[in-house]
Design a protein around this motif. Structure first.
Motif, PDB file in Angstrom:
ATOM      1  N   PRO A 130       0.814  -1.227   0.000  1.00 12.45           N
ATOM      2  CA  PRO A 130       0.000   0.000   0.000  1.00 12.45           C
ATOM      3  C   PRO A 130       0.845   1.274   0.000  1.00 12.45           C
ATOM      4  N   LYS A 131       1.997   1.226   0.701  1.00 11.57           N
ATOM      5  CA  LYS A 131       2.859   2.414   0.773  1.00 11.57           C
ATOM      6  C   LYS A 131       3.459   2.755  -0.587  1.00 11.57           C
ATOM      7  N   ILE A 132       4.026   1.740  -1.272  1.00 14.96           N
ATOM      8  CA  ILE A 132       4.644   2.039  -2.560  1.00 14.96           C
ATOM      9  C   ILE A 132       3.587   2.351  -3.625  1.00 14.96           C
ATOM     10  N   ASN A 133       2.393   1.814  -3.439  1.00 13.30           N
ATOM     11  CA  ASN A 133       1.305   2.148  -4.362  1.00 13.30           C
ATOM     12  C   ASN A 133       0.903   3.609  -4.202  1.00 13.30           C
ATOM     13  N   ALA A 134       0.917   4.080  -2.947  1.00 13.64           N
ATOM     14  CA  ALA A 134       0.596   5.489  -2.683  1.00 13.64           C
ATOM     15  C   ALA A 134       1.663   6.409  -3.269  1.00 13.64           C
ATOM     16  N   LEU A 135       2.939   5.996  -3.178  1.00 14.07           N
ATOM     17  CA  LEU A 135       4.012   6.790  -3.770  1.00 14.07           C
ATOM     18  C   LEU A 135       3.889   6.839  -5.289  1.00 14.07           C
ATOM     19  N   GLN A 136       3.491   5.717  -5.870  1.00 16.03           N
ATOM     20  CA  GLN A 136       3.278   5.673  -7.317  1.00 16.03           C
ATOM     21  C   GLN A 136       2.250   6.730  -7.735  1.00 16.03           C
ATOM     22  N   LYS A 137       1.202   6.871  -6.968  1.00 16.21           N
ATOM     23  CA  LYS A 137       0.145   7.847  -7.287  1.00 16.21           C
ATOM     24  C   LYS A 137       0.580   9.275  -6.970  1.00 16.21           C
ATOM     25  N   GLN A 138       1.514   9.408  -6.037  1.00 14.07           N
ATOM     26  CA  GLN A 138       2.005  10.735  -5.677  1.00 14.07           C
ATOM     27  C   GLN A 138       2.918  11.314  -6.762  1.00 14.07           C
ATOM     28  N   TYR A 139       3.618  10.424  -7.491  1.00 16.67           N
ATOM     29  CA  TYR A 139       4.537  10.854  -8.548  1.00 16.67           C
ATOM     30  C   TYR A 139       4.159  10.185  -9.888  1.00 16.67           C
ATOM     31  N   PRO A 140       2.984  10.438 -10.399  1.00 20.82           N
ATOM     32  CA  PRO A 140       2.540   9.728 -11.610  1.00 20.82           C
ATOM     33  C   PRO A 140       3.392   9.996 -12.847  1.00 20.82           C
ATOM     34  N   GLY A 202      18.117   5.283 -17.690  1.00 27.31           N
ATOM     35  CA  GLY A 202      18.219   3.859 -17.997  1.00 27.31           C
ATOM     36  C   GLY A 202      19.366   3.146 -17.325  1.00 27.31           C
ATOM     37  N   SER A 203      19.953   3.749 -16.295  1.00 28.79           N
ATOM     38  CA  SER A 203      21.067   3.120 -15.590  1.00 28.79           C
ATOM     39  C   SER A 203      20.608   2.599 -14.223  1.00 28.79           C
ATOM     40  N   PHE A 204      21.342   1.596 -13.730  1.00 31.52           N
ATOM     41  CA  PHE A 204      21.040   0.992 -12.436  1.00 31.52           C
ATOM     42  C   PHE A 204      21.576   1.900 -11.338  1.00 31.52           C
ATOM     43  N   TYR A 205      20.673   2.414 -10.505  1.00 30.07           N
ATOM     44  CA  TYR A 205      21.034   3.447  -9.538  1.00 30.07           C
ATOM     45  C   TYR A 205      21.337   2.879  -8.148  1.00 30.07           C
ATOM     46  N   ALA A 206      20.490   1.971  -7.648  1.00 29.82           N
ATOM     47  CA  ALA A 206      20.673   1.479  -6.280  1.00 29.82           C
ATOM     48  C   ALA A 206      19.867   0.211  -6.056  1.00 29.82           C
ATOM     49  N   PHE A 207      20.292  -0.537  -5.023  1.00 35.77           N
ATOM     50  CA  PHE A 207      19.554  -1.707  -4.550  1.00 35.77           C
ATOM     51  C   PHE A 207      19.312  -1.476  -3.064  1.00 35.77           C
ATOM     52  N   THR A 208      18.062  -1.311  -2.657  1.00 40.07           N
ATOM     53  CA  THR A 208      17.768  -0.934  -1.274  1.00 40.07           C
ATOM     54  C   THR A 208      16.649  -1.815  -0.703  1.00 40.07           C
ATOM     55  N   PRO A 209      16.522  -1.854   0.613  1.00 39.20           N
ATOM     56  CA  PRO A 209      15.330  -2.471   1.204  1.00 39.20           C
ATOM     57  C   PRO A 209      14.121  -1.589   0.915  1.00 39.20           C
ATOM     58  N   SER A 210      12.950  -2.157   0.989  1.00 33.89           N
ATOM     59  CA  SER A 210      11.739  -1.400   0.633  1.00 33.89           C
ATOM     60  C   SER A 210      11.517  -0.203   1.552  1.00 33.89           C
ATOM     61  N   GLU A 211      12.077  -0.262   2.781  1.00 30.75           N
ATOM     62  CA  GLU A 211      11.907   0.866   3.712  1.00 30.75           C
ATOM     63  C   GLU A 211      12.519   2.154   3.168  1.00 30.75           C
ATOM     64  N   MET A 212      13.504   2.023   2.262  1.00 29.83           N
ATOM     65  CA  MET A 212      14.164   3.199   1.712  1.00 29.83           C
ATOM     66  C   MET A 212      13.446   3.768   0.483  1.00 29.83           C
ATOM     67  N   VAL A 213      12.381   3.119   0.086  1.00 30.28           N
ATOM     68  CA  VAL A 213      11.543   3.683  -0.977  1.00 30.28           C
ATOM     69  C   VAL A 213      10.569   4.637  -0.295  1.00 30.28           C
ATOM     70  N   ASN A 214      10.959   5.880  -0.221  1.00 31.24           N
ATOM     71  CA  ASN A 214      10.140   6.872   0.471  1.00 31.24           C
ATOM     72  C   ASN A 214      10.210   8.208  -0.270  1.00 31.24           C
ATOM     73  N   GLU A 215       9.422   9.138   0.173  1.00 29.03           N
ATOM     74  CA  GLU A 215       9.319  10.436  -0.492  1.00 29.03           C
ATOM     75  C   GLU A 215      10.650  11.174  -0.515  1.00 29.03           C
ATOM     76  N   HIS A 216      11.398  11.121   0.587  1.00 27.65           N
ATOM     77  CA  HIS A 216      12.674  11.833   0.669  1.00 27.65           C
ATOM     78  C   HIS A 216      13.658  11.338  -0.394  1.00 27.65           C
ATOM     79  N   ASN A 217      13.827  10.025  -0.494  1.00 28.79           N
ATOM     80  CA  ASN A 217      14.801   9.470  -1.444  1.00 28.79           C
ATOM     81  C   ASN A 217      14.364   9.654  -2.895  1.00 28.79           C
TER      82      ASN A 217
END
Length: 246
Positions: A130-140, A202-217
């Motif tokens: 639900p969190k990443i889905n909300a971020l998807q809608k925040q940055y369409p 189109g470049s590979f930027y980072a590999f993170t845990p899902s907790e780091m998928v947030n508005e700030h990053n």
């Protein structure tokens, strides 16, 4: 390729069946035992050559085998590397809103793409959707998120569908790439709920845990891309000015 194989096979048949039974009848004689043995040896030799021809040309190679060979040609992408063209061109099988469709990532070039790897047995993954889905809608216009289920010995389509049915109706719209090996090859992960970040270039930027998928990053990546785009624009402007002066 099939036409070439057929032509070569025809040539081989003509080469090794010079004295067929019909030709012997036309000549008014039947093949003798020695001639018959010679023909049998020729037939055996021809079969061996034709078998080699089939294996060499891959006439009977299945589409799945071809796809597997394409995956095996690629290795893990390193941070900062551009992603191979196969990732953009491949039609992935996507499960979304209770239905399946195929989709390639090429239409999302120019956006931040986040791929979160999950399995139906990962309750923590499902809780974070639900969190990443909300971020998807925040940055369409800036962000595209896919969950990725690469399958496995115990994973089934039924389990994937059941796991998604437990989500709220809004979160079920989050697209999930299912039963895919290419993404696991390009982004080998050790822990579920790991996220691969792909930059707009189109470049590979980072590999993170899902907790780091947030508005700030996400904002940081967008800001960095805006700075790079401004620099590119200045370089283009200088080149155009220099070209006009010539």
């Amino acid at each position: 390729m099939k036409k070439t194989a057929t032509s070569v096979a025809g040539a081989l048949l003509c080469l090794f069946f010079e004295d067929s039974k019909d030709e012997c009848k036309k000549k008014g004689r039947l093949p003798k035992l020695a001639e018959h043995s010679q023909q049998m040896r020729r037939r055996l030799k021809c079969r061996v050559l034709l078998t080699g021809l089939v294996l060499a040309t891959g006439i009977f190679t299945s589409p799945n085998a071809v796809a597997q060979q394409a995956v095996e040609k690629h290795t893990a992408v390193l941070l900062g590397e551009r992603l191979p063209s196969i990732l953009w061109e491949k039609p992935f099988v996507v499960y979304q809103n209770g239905k399946y469709h195929t989709e390639s990532l090429s239409k999302y070039k120019g956006k931040i793409i986040i791929l979160e790897f999950w399995s139906s047995s990962c309750s923590g993954c499902l809780k974070g959707f639900p969190k990443i889905n909300a971020l998807q809608k925040q940055y369409p216009d800036r962000l595209k998120v896919f969950t990725v289920n690469t399958g496995g010995l115990r994973e089934t389509i039924e389990k994937i569908e059941h796991a998604y049915s437990l989500l709220d109706k809004d979160t079920r719209s989050l697209p999930s790439i299912v039963n895919d090996r290419l993404l696991r090859t390009l982004f080998p992960f050790r822990v579920l709920s790991s996220c691969a970040w792909i930059k707009p270039d189109g470049s590979f930027y980072a590999f993170t845990p899902s907790e780091m998928v947030n508005e700030h990053n996400i904002d940081q990546v967008i800001a960095a891309e805006m700075i790079l785009e401004e620099r590119r624009e200045k370089v283009r402007a200088k080149r155009n000015k220099a070209s006009d002066e010539k």
